[in-house]
Write a protein that holds these residues in place. Structure first.
Motif, PDB file in Angstrom:
ATOM      1  N   ALA A 336       9.961   0.392  -2.359  1.00 16.76           N
ATOM      2  CA  ALA A 336       8.717   0.048  -2.577  1.00 16.76           C
ATOM      3  C   ALA A 336       8.391  -1.168  -3.166  1.00 16.76           C
ATOM      4  O   ALA A 336       7.194  -1.959  -2.885  1.00 16.76           O
ATOM      5  CB  ALA A 336       7.811   1.009  -3.549  1.00 16.76           C
ATOM      6  N   SER A 337       9.156  -1.784  -3.891  1.00 15.12           N
ATOM      7  CA  SER A 337       8.949  -3.078  -4.579  1.00 15.12           C
ATOM      8  C   SER A 337       9.590  -4.414  -3.697  1.00 15.12           C
ATOM      9  O   SER A 337       9.397  -5.420  -3.993  1.00 15.12           O
ATOM     10  CB  SER A 337       9.507  -3.098  -6.000  1.00 15.12           C
ATOM     11  OG  SER A 337      11.014  -2.874  -5.895  1.00 15.12           O
ATOM     12  N   SER A 338      10.433  -3.980  -2.721  1.00 13.16           N
ATOM     13  CA  SER A 338      11.108  -4.942  -1.660  1.00 13.16           C
ATOM     14  C   SER A 338      10.668  -4.890  -0.238  1.00 13.16           C
ATOM     15  O   SER A 338       9.548  -5.301   0.021  1.00 13.16           O
ATOM     16  CB  SER A 338      12.445  -5.202  -1.827  1.00 13.16           C
ATOM     17  OG  SER A 338      13.047  -3.841  -1.648  1.00 13.16           O
ATOM     18  N   ARG A 340       9.609  -2.287   1.539  1.00 11.96           N
ATOM     19  CA  ARG A 340       8.599  -1.541   1.885  1.00 11.96           C
ATOM     20  C   ARG A 340       7.263  -2.000   1.156  1.00 11.96           C
ATOM     21  O   ARG A 340       6.601  -1.100   0.707  1.00 11.96           O
ATOM     22  CB  ARG A 340       8.880  -0.184   1.882  1.00 11.96           C
ATOM     23  CG  ARG A 340      10.000   0.188   2.827  1.00 11.96           C
ATOM     24  CD  ARG A 340       9.692   0.492   4.345  1.00 11.96           C
ATOM     25  NE  ARG A 340       8.886   1.639   4.451  1.00 11.96           N
ATOM     26  CZ  ARG A 340       7.922   1.623   5.629  1.00 11.96           C
ATOM     27  NH1 ARG A 340       7.534   0.923   6.258  1.00 11.96           N
ATOM     28  NH2 ARG A 340       7.493   2.627   5.702  1.00 11.96           N
ATOM     29  N   LYS A 341       7.324  -3.014   0.543  1.00 12.61           N
ATOM     30  CA  LYS A 341       6.083  -3.333  -0.613  1.00 12.61           C
ATOM     31  C   LYS A 341       4.640  -3.059   0.268  1.00 12.61           C
ATOM     32  O   LYS A 341       4.678  -3.381   1.299  1.00 12.61           O
ATOM     33  CB  LYS A 341       6.515  -4.726  -0.737  1.00 12.61           C
ATOM     34  CG  LYS A 341       5.728  -4.823  -2.219  1.00 12.61           C
ATOM     35  CD  LYS A 341       6.013  -6.284  -2.824  1.00 12.61           C
ATOM     36  CE  LYS A 341       5.209  -6.321  -3.918  1.00 12.61           C
ATOM     37  NZ  LYS A 341       5.735  -7.645  -4.749  1.00 12.61           N
TER      38      LYS A 341
END
Ligand SMILES: [Zn+2]
Length: 391
Positions: A336-338, A340-341
């Motif tokens: 989620a932070s890289s 698949r942000k």
């Protein structure tokens, strides 16, 4: 005394629709609203308050204003709202057992300017002839389990001393206890359910809701089973696709567009079968173990995929609090932070529960998402894992 006689002989004006009503009529012939009792001589302890009653006034009355509770509050300065409207209502008065009702939840989550207080707040205030500050009675949070409530028209607050002493004077419709002696008897007994029987009250009139609390997931799953294509059989993925299509066809052809939840509590409570459409969930471990979670998501138009799809099609990680530190969460947090942000979000299990309760999509914010602390912990765990892998 003579004043009240003169008053009762003159026509009155309905506060709801404004028409003139003959003195002999106890309620408005047009909108059925009862004639307000004259307030003179009564302390206006609730002036400025707009109350809405939740679960207190029987639906069998011609108009809610015929109930003793309404008329007690009204005579003491309150404005009672027939319809719950967050722009008017400023106190929600609920019956014990309704702590998880839609209206209470709305007030506790979104309209926090409206305190939810049990009916005892109203009666205690009346007994003391002063408005007890609602904060002292206010419900602080939606409890995981609501208080038990009872069947039948005789409710626990009918044993409150103020109610027992005054109900007869205030009620326009039939009293739950019918005559004063029986009511007094009720006040001395502790078993409300038995009393309903002893008073010969027909329990069929009131819907069969004994508990207001039940898992919304389970309720939705049960409701969705009413469609014959939704069976709990173990099936492989191809079969599942097939079933989904059939189910969609059925949903669109069916006369009711939604899944009905909590039939006895709210006639309007339906869940849209497209509520979760377009969302692809990855479930945390303990949610995978619950068949109903998947069933409900699919019944509402969403999809469930395995954690292998975290980097591809998954849009939402639905997690139970007890799984918040499992491997899936670590990987998902990283994604989620890289890679698949902005494409992958997190929601707690309670988010799904509350969406089902409200029948709408609640934004995934605050209490429904991982805290900053949890995110930091997960990031740290990921780094540790990377370091171990590198060695
Ligand atoms: Zn009227």
């Amino acid at each position: 005394m003579s004043g009240s006689i003169i008053k009762s002989q003159s026509p009155w004006y309905c506060p709801s629709c404004g028409i003139e009503v003959a003195a002999v009529q106890q309620y408005c012939t047009v909108c059925l609203r009862s004639r307000p009792l004259p307030p003179s001589g009564y302390p206006q302890i609730f002036s400025g308050l707009h109350l809405h009653f939740n679960g207190i006034i029987p639906r069998t009355l011609k108009h809610p204003s015929h109930s003793a509770e309404w008329r007690m509050a009204e005579r003491h300065g309150a404005v009672c709202d027939v319809v719950f409207d967050v722009s008017h209502t400023n106190v929600l008065v609920y019956r014990p057992g309704y702590e998880r009702s839609d209206k209470v939840r709305l007030c506790l989550t979104r309209y926090t300017h409206i305190p939810c207080v049990p009916i005892s707040w109203l009666l205690d205030s009346l007994l003391q002839s002063r408005q007890i500050h609602p904060v002292l009675y206010r419900l602080q949070a939606v409890p995981t389990v609501a208080l038990p409530t009872v069947r039948g028209p005789l409710l626990p607050h009918h044993q409150h001393p103020y109610y027992v002493l005054n109900a007869e004077e205030y009620a326009l419709g039939p009293l739950p206890g019918k005559d004063a002696n029986k009511l007094r008897m009720a006040a001395t007994s502790s078993n409300v359910q038995d009393l309903n029987g002893a008073l010969g009250i027909d329990l069929g009139v009131i819907p069969d809701a004994i508990w207001t609390t039940c898992s919304p997931i389970e309720a939705a799953a049960v409701a969705s089973f009413m469609s014959p294509s939704m069976t709990g059989d173990d099936i492989d993925d191809d079969d599942r696709e097939d079933k989904k299509t059939r189910q969609k066809e059925e949903a669109s052809s069916s006369t009711s567009a939604g899944i009905e939840l909590f039939l006895t509590l709210s006639r309007q409570n339906k869940i849209n079968r497209t509520l979760l459409e377009g969302m692809v969930f990855v479930l945390s471990e303990s949610l995978v173990a619950q068949d109903n979670v998947r069933t409900v998501i699919e019944a509402c138009g969403g999809a469930v995929v395995s954690s292998d799809h975290l980097e591809t099609e998954a849009t939402t990680v639905l997690y139970h609090n007890e799984d918040k530190k499992e491997a899936l969460m670590i990987d998902a947090c990283r994604a989620a932070s890289s890679t698949r942000k902005g494409l992958l979000s997190f929601a707690t299990y309670t988010w799904l529960e509350d969406c089902l309760m409200l029948g709408e999509l609640i934004p995934m914010v605050e209490q429904y998402t991982p805290s900053a602390k949890l995110k930091a912990t997960l990031a740290k765990k990921f780094d540790k894992k990377q370091a171990v892998n590198a060695e």
